[in-house]
Design an enzyme around this catalytic site. Structure first.
Site, short mmCIF file in Angstrom:
data_model
loop_
_atom_site.label_atom_id
_atom_site.label_comp_id
_atom_site.label_asym_id
_atom_site.label_seq_id
_atom_site.Cartn_x
_atom_site.Cartn_y
_atom_site.Cartn_z
N SER A 152 8.57 3.58 -3.74
CA SER A 152 9.21 3.05 -2.55
C SER A 152 10.39 3.90 -2.02
O SER A 152 11.20 3.60 -2.82
CB SER A 152 9.61 1.42 -2.59
OG SER A 152 10.43 0.99 -1.87
N LYS A 211 10.59 -6.86 4.43
CA LYS A 211 10.36 -6.43 2.75
C LYS A 211 11.19 -5.44 2.63
O LYS A 211 11.75 -4.98 1.47
CB LYS A 211 9.13 -6.56 2.63
CG LYS A 211 8.23 -5.39 2.99
CD LYS A 211 8.05 -4.11 2.50
CE LYS A 211 7.54 -3.29 3.28
NZ LYS A 211 7.26 -1.84 2.90
N SER A 250 0.81 -1.30 0.26
CA SER A 250 0.10 0.00 0.12
C SER A 250 0.80 1.40 -0.01
O SER A 250 1.27 1.68 1.26
CB SER A 250 -0.91 0.19 1.14
OG SER A 250 -0.17 -0.40 2.41
#
Length: 345
Positions: free
Chosen positions: A255, A192, A139
């Site tokens: 990101s 992650k 998200s």
């Protein structure tokens, strides 16, 4: 109507406040920066962290912690891992009734090696908290702010609390599942970021899709190894907070961790990368914590170890990649094979 408080006015906290107001809630957003609160209250925007998104007038900002948390039914903690203890300690004296606490950050505290929910259990007295819930999944705040379809998971030791948070957030743009495996959800969400840093490095080096696919796949394997050893459910890592979050964080320019890794791959020094980013890159601190956890639980985590060498011991990124490719040969499903052989014996 429940009083919902958001502690933190970064990109993610702001985007989630928008989801909550879309569902008819009024949200009080706390931040320590007065200029940020002015933007939220007067201009109905957050140019610093979520630009080009108009905020609802039902989002009210404040720098007053007492105003923010007093009488709150749900308190959402949306600050970086390193700030969570300090923010909770500021909040506790002003909490007037038991609240459901939701954390939406992804990290592990170095040295203590605690997950965020464990930190919250320590910092929040039992007389101010009902339950602790983690909201996590693939998200990016930028896409949530634009109301693009997004799916996440609410996890808690209490399924009642997880379902309460599910009901609070779910709508036609923002789908929420529940999962009782809070350990697996938190480990997947935190680790992650390590693999995303490494994926950014391979892209910065120009290594292409083959390298990234291998990195994501083998990265998931070591996340699952550690998470399972810590008590997580192996199936969780094939879900939204495992492979789902890994894909989105390793492949998107949104990101922060991928962008930071990309700069490292292009030859920038870590301190210059962090200055260039201007926002918290959780993967850096998490790499240190995960490296310590791998030693504590005796789990092989070669990608994490290689990244640790780059970030904290000055190893060149090219050397780290070479060391990973030169590792001794093994079975792809090494853990499964060893388990099967032990069962046969």
């Amino acid at each position: 109507m429940k009083k919902v408080t958001m502690l933190g006015a970064g990109s993610w906290g702001t985007a989630l406040a928008l989801v909550l107001t879309d569902n008819g809630n009024e949200v009080c957003v706390w931040a320590h920066r007065a200029d940020l609160i002015h933007q939220i209250n007067e201009l109905h925007e957050n140019k610093d962290y979520l630009p080009n998104v108009k905020l609802s007038t039902s989002i009210k900002g404040t720098t007053d912690m007492k105003e923010a948390v007093s009488d709150a039914d749900v308190i959402i903690v949306a600050v970086p891992t390193k700030a969570i203890r300090e923010v909770l300690r500021q909040a506790v004296p002003f909490i007037t009734k038991k609240a459901v606490f939701v954390h939406v950050s992804k990290g592990i505290e170095p040295d203590s090696l605690l997950r965020i929910s464990e930190i919250m259990e320590i910092e929040l007295p039992s007389d101010v908290r009902k339950d602790i819930v983690v909201l996590s999944g693939p998200s990016h705040a930028e896409e949530v702010g634009l109301r693009h379809p997004t799916t996440v998971t609410a996890s808690s030791k209490s399924m009642r609390a997880a379902e309460e948070v599910q009901d609070l957030f779910i709508n036609h743009n923002f789908r929420v599942y529940t999962n009782p495996d809070i350990i697996g959800v938190e480990i997947g969400g935190a680790l992650k970021n390590i693999i995303a840093l490494a994926a950014g490095i391979t892209d910065g080096l120009g290594y292409g899709d083959n390298a990234k696919a291998a990195l994501i796949t083998r990265g998931l394997a070591e996340i699952a190894r550690l998470g399972t050893k810590m008590g997580g459910n192996p199936l969780t890592f094939s879900g939204l907070t495992g492979v789902g979050d890994l894909i989105v964080t390793c492949t998107s320019v949104h990101s922060r961790n991928w962008r930071a890794g990309n700069l490292l791959g292009k030859g920038y020094k870590l301190e210059d990368v962090l200055e260039e980013m201007g926002m918290v890159v959780e993967g850096v601190r998490t790499t240190k914590a995960a490296y310590q956890l791998s030693k504590k639980y005796d789990v092989k985590m070669p990608i994490t170890e290689a990244l640790h060498q780059v970030l904290f011991n000055g190893q060149k990124v090219e050397t780290a990649v070479e060391s990973l490719m030169a590792r001794g040969k093994t079975h792809e499903m090494e853990d499964l094979v060893n388990t099967f052989e032990n069962q046969v014996k």
